[in-house]
Design an enzyme around this catalytic site. Structure first.
Site, PDB file in Angstrom:
ATOM      1  N   ASP A  13       0.859  -1.180   0.000  1.00 55.10           N
ATOM      2  CA  ASP A  13       0.000   0.000   0.000  1.00 55.10           C
ATOM      3  C   ASP A  13       0.896   1.230   0.000  1.00 55.10           C
ATOM      4  O   ASP A  13       2.008   1.198   0.539  1.00 55.10           O
ATOM      5  CB  ASP A  13      -0.910   0.021   1.228  1.00 55.10           C
ATOM      6  CG  ASP A  13      -1.991   1.083   1.112  1.00 55.10           C
ATOM      7  OD1 ASP A  13      -3.010   0.806   0.459  1.00 55.10           O
ATOM      8  OD2 ASP A  13      -1.808   2.184   1.664  1.00 55.10           O
ATOM      9  N   GLN A  14       0.411   2.296  -0.609  1.00 57.79           N
ATOM     10  CA  GLN A  14       1.224   3.505  -0.723  1.00 57.79           C
ATOM     11  C   GLN A  14       0.413   4.735  -0.347  1.00 57.79           C
ATOM     12  O   GLN A  14      -0.738   4.889  -0.755  1.00 57.79           O
ATOM     13  CB  GLN A  14       1.742   3.666  -2.154  1.00 57.79           C
ATOM     14  CG  GLN A  14       2.693   4.834  -2.353  1.00 57.79           C
ATOM     15  CD  GLN A  14       3.114   4.962  -3.803  1.00 57.79           C
ATOM     16  OE1 GLN A  14       2.394   5.531  -4.617  1.00 57.79           O
ATOM     17  NE2 GLN A  14       4.284   4.416  -4.139  1.00 57.79           N
TER      18      GLN A  14
END
Length: 209
Positions: A86-87
């Site tokens: 996830d970013q």
């Protein structure tokens, strides 16, 4: 766009590991990056609420969601190495999500013009057979040139960045908007830190390359 299914069939050496490799993501960018390692893998969509918790830092959000995605998909694969990622993109002014519309993308680029933005990518590798979890956070700092309105509009005319947090694709024309990239792995900016992932896979006994 890279099609992963034909790639799977073309690989002859299936003896990288006794574990199945699973990417807990529907992102085409992450599929394309993982395919570079030339290891057969499957893709499964995680069902995770991606909302940030109250008072949670961007890095903590990204790492928590990366693990949550890996664990969610891992429940469907009893003997697998599951990759979650996830970013979160952010700067002092707040977080930057996927713009979705041209107007929002232009607004993001104006907000970043002449400044910098951090992309913190959380990466998790979950061994569902042993329960072992490896979790890392990989930050990348991106400095943007001072952009004119004409440059912003020309860029958005030429590249579809509406599904990209920060509204600029470093792997495409967006690189022309930037002054610098600072971090341990440029692939992290696109969505999957391959250098860290290779270390994790080796720690689980997988041969890379």
């Amino acid at each position: 766009m890279l099609s992963c299914r034909p790639f799977f069939r073309q690989i002859k050496n299936m003896s990288h590991s006794a574990h199945k490799l699973v990417l807990a993501s529907t992102s085409s960018y992450r599929r394309e990056l993982l395919a570079r390692l030339q290891i057969p893998f499957e893709v499964a969509a995680p069902e995770v609420d991606e909302s940030a918790l109250a008072g949670e830092s961007p890095g903590a959000t990204a790492e928590r969601l990366a693990e949550a995605k890996a664990r969610d998909v891992g429940m469907r694969f009893p003997n697998a190495l599951v990759i979650g990622s996830d970013q979160i993109a952010y700067n002092a002014g707040g977080r930057f999500g996927k713009p979705g519309t041209r107007d929002k993308a232009a607004a993001q680029l104006r907000a970043m013009s002449g400044g910098s933005i951090f992309f913190h990518t959380g990466l998790c590798l979950f061994n569902t057979a042993t329960g072992n979890v490896q979790l890392r956070g990989i930050p990348v700092e991106v400095g943007f040139r001072t952009l004119t309105e004409a440059e912003i509009q020309r860029y958005l005319d030429r590249e579809d960045a509406l599904n990209c947090a920060g509204s600029a694709k470093s792997e495409g024309l967006g690189i022309a908007l930037m002054r610098y990239l600072r971090g341990d792995d440029p692939n992290a900016l696109i969505g999957l830190p391959l250098i860290a992932l290779c270390d994790m896979l080796r720690a689980e006994g997988m041969t890379v390359p």
